[in-house]
Design a protein around this motif. Structure first.
Motif, PDB file in Angstrom:
ATOM      1  N   LYS A 149      37.769  48.865  43.198  1.00 46.74           N
ATOM      2  CA  LYS A 149      38.023  50.307  43.314  1.00 46.74           C
ATOM      3  C   LYS A 149      38.855  50.007  42.593  1.00 46.74           C
ATOM      4  O   LYS A 149      40.025  50.559  43.428  1.00 46.74           O
ATOM      5  CB  LYS A 149      37.618  51.431  44.094  1.00 46.74           C
ATOM      6  N   GLY A 150      39.688  49.140  41.481  1.00 50.08           N
ATOM      7  CA  GLY A 150      41.123  49.254  41.441  1.00 50.08           C
ATOM      8  C   GLY A 150      42.371  48.820  42.145  1.00 50.08           C
ATOM      9  O   GLY A 150      42.886  48.903  41.866  1.00 50.08           O
ATOM     10  N   THR A 151      41.997  47.943  44.119  1.00 50.05           N
ATOM     11  CA  THR A 151      42.562  47.964  44.328  1.00 50.05           C
ATOM     12  C   THR A 151      42.466  47.101  44.661  1.00 50.05           C
ATOM     13  O   THR A 151      41.438  46.036  45.152  1.00 50.05           O
ATOM     14  CB  THR A 151      42.876  49.363  45.538  1.00 50.05           C
ATOM     15  N   LEU A 152      43.549  45.947  45.116  1.00 56.27           N
ATOM     16  CA  LEU A 152      43.615  44.478  45.992  1.00 56.27           C
ATOM     17  C   LEU A 152      43.854  44.209  46.984  1.00 56.27           C
ATOM     18  O   LEU A 152      45.227  44.560  47.560  1.00 56.27           O
ATOM     19  CB  LEU A 152      44.785  43.588  45.102  1.00 56.27           C
ATOM     20  N   TYR A 153      43.144  43.869  48.309  1.00 56.09           N
ATOM     21  CA  TYR A 153      43.675  43.706  49.243  1.00 56.09           C
ATOM     22  C   TYR A 153      43.611  41.980  49.629  1.00 56.09           C
ATOM     23  O   TYR A 153      42.577  41.175  48.737  1.00 56.09           O
ATOM     24  CB  TYR A 153      42.513  44.097  50.196  1.00 56.09           C
ATOM     25  N   VAL A 154      44.546  41.020  49.877  1.00 55.43           N
ATOM     26  CA  VAL A 154      45.476  40.307  49.897  1.00 55.43           C
ATOM     27  C   VAL A 154      45.539  40.424  51.982  1.00 55.43           C
ATOM     28  O   VAL A 154      46.407  41.270  52.221  1.00 55.43           O
ATOM     29  CB  VAL A 154      46.339  39.864  49.122  1.00 55.43           C
ATOM     30  N   ALA A 155      44.846  39.676  52.536  1.00 56.91           N
ATOM     31  CA  ALA A 155      45.308  38.853  53.932  1.00 56.91           C
ATOM     32  C   ALA A 155      45.356  37.644  54.519  1.00 56.91           C
ATOM     33  O   ALA A 155      44.543  36.512  53.296  1.00 56.91           O
ATOM     34  CB  ALA A 155      44.038  39.547  54.596  1.00 56.91           C
ATOM     35  N   ASN A 156      46.041  37.236  54.970  1.00 60.67           N
ATOM     36  CA  ASN A 156      46.195  35.446  55.019  1.00 60.67           C
ATOM     37  C   ASN A 156      46.347  35.819  56.430  1.00 60.67           C
ATOM     38  O   ASN A 156      47.440  35.845  56.942  1.00 60.67           O
ATOM     39  CB  ASN A 156      47.163  34.531  54.457  1.00 60.67           C
ATOM     40  N   ILE A 259      48.917  41.665  56.068  1.00 65.42           N
ATOM     41  CA  ILE A 259      47.321  42.476  55.145  1.00 65.42           C
ATOM     42  C   ILE A 259      48.773  43.212  53.895  1.00 65.42           C
ATOM     43  O   ILE A 259      49.440  43.881  54.937  1.00 65.42           O
ATOM     44  CB  ILE A 259      46.093  43.339  55.943  1.00 65.42           C
ATOM     45  N   HIS A 260      48.556  42.854  52.907  1.00 64.13           N
ATOM     46  CA  HIS A 260      49.213  43.544  51.809  1.00 64.13           C
ATOM     47  C   HIS A 260      48.134  44.353  50.657  1.00 64.13           C
ATOM     48  O   HIS A 260      46.602  43.821  50.563  1.00 64.13           O
ATOM     49  CB  HIS A 260      49.357  43.180  50.669  1.00 64.13           C
ATOM     50  N   ALA A 261      48.225  45.295  50.650  1.00 64.81           N
ATOM     51  CA  ALA A 261      47.063  46.267  49.743  1.00 64.81           C
ATOM     52  C   ALA A 261      48.277  46.943  48.123  1.00 64.81           C
ATOM     53  O   ALA A 261      49.473  47.244  48.406  1.00 64.81           O
ATOM     54  CB  ALA A 261      46.480  47.483  50.716  1.00 64.81           C
ATOM     55  N   ARG A 262      47.333  46.998  47.293  1.00 65.30           N
ATOM     56  CA  ARG A 262      48.645  46.743  46.243  1.00 65.30           C
ATOM     57  C   ARG A 262      47.299  47.571  44.786  1.00 65.30           C
ATOM     58  O   ARG A 262      46.111  46.974  44.705  1.00 65.30           O
ATOM     59  CB  ARG A 262      48.895  45.780  45.376  1.00 65.30           C
ATOM     60  N   VAL A 263      47.751  48.522  44.217  1.00 66.85           N
ATOM     61  CA  VAL A 263      46.635  49.397  43.613  1.00 66.85           C
ATOM     62  C   VAL A 263      47.347  47.952  41.824  1.00 66.85           C
ATOM     63  O   VAL A 263      48.109  48.147  41.914  1.00 66.85           O
ATOM     64  CB  VAL A 263      46.906  50.878  43.160  1.00 66.85           C
ATOM     65  N   LEU A 264      46.047  47.772  41.729  1.00 71.24           N
ATOM     66  CA  LEU A 264      46.506  47.077  40.504  1.00 71.24           C
ATOM     67  C   LEU A 264      47.163  47.739  38.989  1.00 71.24           C
ATOM     68  O   LEU A 264      46.370  48.622  38.487  1.00 71.24           O
ATOM     69  CB  LEU A 264      45.317  45.575  40.227  1.00 71.24           C
ATOM     70  N   PHE A 343      42.064  36.097  36.710  1.00 73.95           N
ATOM     71  CA  PHE A 343      41.673  36.891  36.181  1.00 73.95           C
ATOM     72  C   PHE A 343      41.826  38.684  35.609  1.00 73.95           C
ATOM     73  O   PHE A 343      40.462  38.340  35.759  1.00 73.95           O
ATOM     74  CB  PHE A 343      41.499  35.976  34.355  1.00 73.95           C
ATOM     75  N   ILE A 344      42.871  39.436  35.434  1.00 65.04           N
ATOM     76  CA  ILE A 344      43.095  41.033  35.176  1.00 65.04           C
ATOM     77  C   ILE A 344      42.565  41.367  34.053  1.00 65.04           C
ATOM     78  O   ILE A 344      43.613  40.871  33.466  1.00 65.04           O
ATOM     79  CB  ILE A 344      43.436  41.327  36.234  1.00 65.04           C
ATOM     80  N   ASP A 345      41.522  41.529  34.004  1.00 63.69           N
ATOM     81  CA  ASP A 345      41.033  42.624  32.167  1.00 63.69           C
ATOM     82  C   ASP A 345      41.389  44.183  32.667  1.00 63.69           C
ATOM     83  O   ASP A 345      40.064  44.612  33.391  1.00 63.69           O
ATOM     84  CB  ASP A 345      39.833  41.818  32.028  1.00 63.69           C
ATOM     85  N   HIS A 346      42.228  44.447  32.417  1.00 64.81           N
ATOM     86  CA  HIS A 346      42.211  45.809  33.317  1.00 64.81           C
ATOM     87  C   HIS A 346      40.673  47.051  32.518  1.00 64.81           C
ATOM     88  O   HIS A 346      41.126  47.789  32.742  1.00 64.81           O
ATOM     89  CB  HIS A 346      43.428  45.892  32.717  1.00 64.81           C
ATOM     90  N   LEU A 350      37.886  49.125  36.182  1.00 67.24           N
ATOM     91  CA  LEU A 350      37.994  50.700  37.058  1.00 67.24           C
ATOM     92  C   LEU A 350      36.126  51.078  36.274  1.00 67.24           C
ATOM     93  O   LEU A 350      35.879  51.530  36.665  1.00 67.24           O
ATOM     94  CB  LEU A 350      38.641  51.852  36.285  1.00 67.24           C
ATOM     95  N   GLY A 351      35.650  50.187  35.553  1.00 67.19           N
ATOM     96  CA  GLY A 351      34.402  50.540  34.960  1.00 67.19           C
ATOM     97  C   GLY A 351      33.547  49.755  36.063  1.00 67.19           C
ATOM     98  O   GLY A 351      33.893  48.452  35.614  1.00 67.19           O
ATOM     99  N   SER A 352      32.343  49.431  35.861  1.00 67.18           N
ATOM    100  CA  SER A 352      31.169  49.172  36.461  1.00 67.18           C
ATOM    101  C   SER A 352      30.753  47.894  35.400  1.00 67.18           C
ATOM    102  O   SER A 352      30.527  48.544  34.309  1.00 67.18           O
ATOM    103  CB  SER A 352      30.068  49.502  37.233  1.00 67.18           C
ATOM    104  N   ASP A 353      30.334  46.892  35.700  1.00 61.02           N
ATOM    105  CA  ASP A 353      30.088  45.930  34.850  1.00 61.02           C
ATOM    106  C   ASP A 353      29.065  45.557  35.210  1.00 61.02           C
ATOM    107  O   ASP A 353      28.414  44.329  35.711  1.00 61.02           O
ATOM    108  CB  ASP A 353      30.571  45.246  33.993  1.00 61.02           C
ATOM    109  N   ALA A 354      27.201  46.325  34.645  1.00 58.64           N
ATOM    110  CA  ALA A 354      25.837  45.373  35.019  1.00 58.64           C
ATOM    111  C   ALA A 354      25.926  44.207  34.961  1.00 58.64           C
ATOM    112  O   ALA A 354      24.919  44.120  36.035  1.00 58.64           O
ATOM    113  CB  ALA A 354      25.119  46.309  35.193  1.00 58.64           C
ATOM    114  N   SER A 355      26.675  43.371  34.811  1.00 54.07           N
ATOM    115  CA  SER A 355      25.626  42.239  33.672  1.00 54.07           C
ATOM    116  C   SER A 355      26.187  41.090  34.702  1.00 54.07           C
ATOM    117  O   SER A 355      25.943  40.143  33.876  1.00 54.07           O
ATOM    118  CB  SER A 355      25.987  42.286  31.601  1.00 54.07           C
TER     119      SER A 355
END
Length: 379
Positions: A149-156, A259-264, A343-346, A350-355
């Motif tokens: 949902k447009g948010t990145l969660y990174v944990a290590n 943990i780091h959370a970031r809205v892309l 790679f992040i294609d904006h 935020l949209g679903s790609d059922a393919s």
């Protein structure tokens, strides 16, 4: 120095293709290098590559794709592959179960997935410790990324690292580190350990020019390493490598992730997740510029190759010769290296790609199976 290294390399130039199942370009002759050059995920494309150095590959990794989410895991084992393999088999499943129970993905959900994985591996150690005592000394760094949902969660935990490549005002790429290296070579980590263990003058020790916790291990956080967390898993003191100067009174390592959370945002162009084998030879900025300046297809393999070229240069040998060195002896030159580029294609973010198929891709294994992302469909 060069003559000694060259003699080792020459002795190991025998055929080694039988050691790995891989997909390679015809002009690639490194039998220990595997890659999946380009695949699709919910918000763009990804590339993954792994090169083996140890006698038994200790890096495990995975990419899980689905129409609405993406998961990346890089698990850099030490002491053996048991912990990293266990994480690969369990952490993502714990994450999906907890997301379903909580109706969301959050920092707490990710943190609890780490905790459940740690508890599960320690239970495995407890069951097998009597017949395999050294399993108590096996552990793994653990680096995870989730896009949902447009948010990145990174944990290590440990010293695998994630960076993000952001576009600057002058269309230059800027590397931003998203994770903290939990390694005793970092002064901040040594200070943290000393503050947590004020009565232990040997909590960090400089040994042969390298800072180590209790003179044994460099990473301060991990999954596993039970003998440094629970006295019941102490190892026979005759095993010199794991000898503690005094009995363990309380844990000296933890599995608590950073943990780091970031809205892309549109300036965020790609992510690099990699074990420390890459970062030993490339800076964050060097890696980001390689990704930014070259085609997407095969970019993870290109990063691994750049690290190998630098490893060869440091040892005053030719890269073409390094590629012919066999596993095991290869560890004298570089570590196992795992790289995943996302790679992040904006327009897709935020949209679903059922393919986009639900697939589970495991590093160094030329196969992809179904993933378990469908549990997120109704969240």
């Amino acid at each position: 120095m060069f003559s000694w290294l060259a003699s080792i390399a020459a002795a190991c130039w025998g055929p080694v293709r039988k050691y790995a199942r891989m997909r390679k370009d015809e002009d690639e002759d490194d039998a220990l290098l595997w890659s999946r050059d380009l695949g699709r995920h919910s918000a763009g494309e990804f590339s993954i590559a792994v090169v083996q150095a140890n006698e038994v590959l200790e890096d495990h990794s995975q990419v899980e794709t689905g129409p609405n989410a993406t998961f990346v895991g890089v698990y850099d084992g030490h002491g053996g592959p048991d912990a990293s393999r266990f994480i690969s088999d369990h952490l993502f499943l714990h994450l999906m179960r907890l997301a379903q129970e909580n109706g969301t993905i959050s920092e707490d959900v990710v943190r609890n997935a780490f905790s459940a994985t740690e508890d599960g591996f320690l239970a495995h150690v407890r069951r097998t410790h009597q017949i395999k005592p050294l399993i108590a000394a096996i552990g793994s760094c653990c680096l995870v990324g989730v896009i949902w949902k447009g948010t990145l969660y990174v944990a290590n935990v440990g010293d695998s690292r994630a960076i993000i490549g952001c576009l600057g005002k002058s269309n230059n790429i800027i590397a931003e580190q998203l994770t903290r290296d939990h390694n005793a070579s970092v002064e901040e980590v040594r200070q943290e350990l000393r503050s947590l263990h004020p009565d232990d003058s040997h909590i960090v020790v400089l040994k042969h020019g390298v800072w180590r916790i209790k003179g044994i291990i460099q990473v301060s956080r991990s999954i596993g390493d039970a003998y440094l967390k629970k006295p019941e898993f102490s190892i026979d003191p005759s095993v010199q490598r794991f000898r503690l100067s005094e009995p363990l009174r309380r844990p000296v390592l933890t599995a608590e992730p950073s943990i780091h959370a970031r809205v892309l945002c549109p300036q965020d162009k790609f992510l690099i997740f990699a074990s420390d084998g890459l970062w030993e030879h490339l800076t964050n900025q060097e890696a980001a510029e390689i990704v930014y300046n070259y085609p997407r297809a095969g970019i993870a393999r290109r990063l691994v190759r750049a690290a190998l070229q630098e490893a060869a240069r440091k040892r005053e040998m030719r890269y073409v010769d390094l590629k012919k060195v066999e596993k095991g002896i290869r560890r004298f030159f570089h570590d196992d290296i795992t790289v995943v580029v996302i790679f992040i294609d904006h327009e897709l973010l935020l949209g679903s790609d059922a393919s986009v198929p639900e697939l589970s891709i495991r590093g160094f294994i030329d196969a992809a199976g179904p993933s378990n992302f469908s549990v997120l469909d109704n969240i």
